[in-house]
Write an enzyme that holds these catalytic residues in place. Structure first.
Site, PDB file in Angstrom:
ATOM      1  CB  THR A 175      47.102  44.549  42.616  1.00 42.24           C
ATOM      2  OG1 THR A 175      47.275  43.465  43.535  1.00 42.24           O
ATOM      3  CG2 THR A 175      45.676  44.595  42.131  1.00 42.24           C
ATOM      4  N   GLY A 216      53.112  38.702  43.654  1.00 41.24           N
ATOM      5  CA  GLY A 216      54.074  37.640  43.392  1.00 41.24           C
ATOM      6  C   GLY A 216      54.374  37.416  41.921  1.00 41.24           C
ATOM      7  CE  LYS A 217      52.710  42.364  38.923  1.00 43.43           C
ATOM      8  NZ  LYS A 217      52.340  42.636  40.315  1.00 43.43           N
ATOM      9  CB  SER A 218      59.003  39.570  40.417  1.00 43.59           C
ATOM     10  OG  SER A 218      58.714  40.819  39.820  1.00 43.59           O
ATOM     11  CG  ASP A 266      59.293  41.691  36.478  1.00 48.42           C
ATOM     12  OD1 ASP A 266      58.082  41.412  36.606  1.00 48.42           O
ATOM     13  OD2 ASP A 266      60.020  41.967  37.454  1.00 48.42           O
ATOM     14  CD  GLU A 267      58.032  46.029  37.608  1.00 50.26           C
ATOM     15  OE1 GLU A 267      56.944  46.637  37.472  1.00 50.26           O
ATOM     16  OE2 GLU A 267      58.369  45.509  38.681  1.00 50.26           O
ATOM     17  CB  ALA A 268      54.636  43.598  30.929  1.00 49.55           C
ATOM     18  CD  GLN A 269      54.022  47.613  35.461  1.00 52.27           C
ATOM     19  OE1 GLN A 269      53.925  46.422  35.181  1.00 52.27           O
ATOM     20  NE2 GLN A 269      54.735  48.028  36.500  1.00 52.27           N
ATOM     21  CB  CYS A 285      38.281  42.919  53.512  1.00 54.15           C
ATOM     22  SG  CYS A 285      38.111  42.713  51.711  1.00 54.15           S
TER      23      CYS A 285
END
Length: 193
Positions: A10, A14-16, A87-90, A147
């Protein structure tokens, strides 16, 4: 043997950061990575991958309709490339994911893609769906909901902080626009009880 990897999550997981660390590891060992990011995402500046924790790196960009196999083949003609990082592969188009698979299969170069799995409506991005179908290895980059449970969804907020249920799939934004939630809290936020 080269592989196609998909690291998904989501927003704000921390993907980048993971991408930049992995690319740095190649450089530290004397190997050259090739970094790509979506041209339409200029939050960190043009042609730049950056993390919320403050690290960043210059990158080449990809755009809709661009042939990534040819782009990477051209890069390889300029000198060795140990790995391609996306990056931003979506934001990849279906045919671009197939082109990246050809880079792995035909050029024997590993490709590591990092991106969102689902949009704010809970629907797969076309690029992400194709990566889920074609990748040799998939890894979830985890983050948490308020949560404490694992966040798997993202909600888009309007300017007043109200969750949106409809709109264009692509809207560039960060913490001011998106919040990562577990499925239960996402359902509550969008009114799906």
């Amino acid at each position: 043997m080269a592989k196609l990897y998909f690291h998904y999550s989501t927003m704000n997981a921390g993907k980048s950061t993971v991408l930049l660390q992995a690319a740095h590891n190649y450089v530290e060992r004397g190997m050259q990575p090739y970094l790509l990011t979506a041209r339409l995402d200029t939050r960190a500046g043009e042609a730049r991958i950056a993390s919320r924790i403050g690290i960043g790196q210059k990158a080449d960009t990809f755009a809709e309709g661009e042939d990534l196999f040819s782009k990477i083949e051209t890069r390889l003609a300029q000198g060795p490339c140990a790995c391609v990082f996306v990056d931003e592969a979506q934001f990849l188009q279906v045919e671009q994911v197939w082109q990246l698979a050809r880079v792995v299969d035909d050029l024997d170069v590993p490709v590591m893609c990092f991106g969102l799995r689902v949009d704010f409506r809970g629907e797969l991005f076309p690029g992400s769906a194709t990566l889920l179908a074609l990748s040799d290895e998939m890894r979830e980059v985890r983050t948490i909901c308020h949560c404490g449970k694992k966040a798997t969804m993202v909600v888009r907020m309007d300017a007043s902080g109200a969750p949106q249920r409809a709109g264009a799939q692509v809207q560039i934004g960060g913490n001011e626009s998106y919040v990562s939630l577990c499925r239960r809290h996402w359902r509550e936020a969008v009114g799906d009880k």
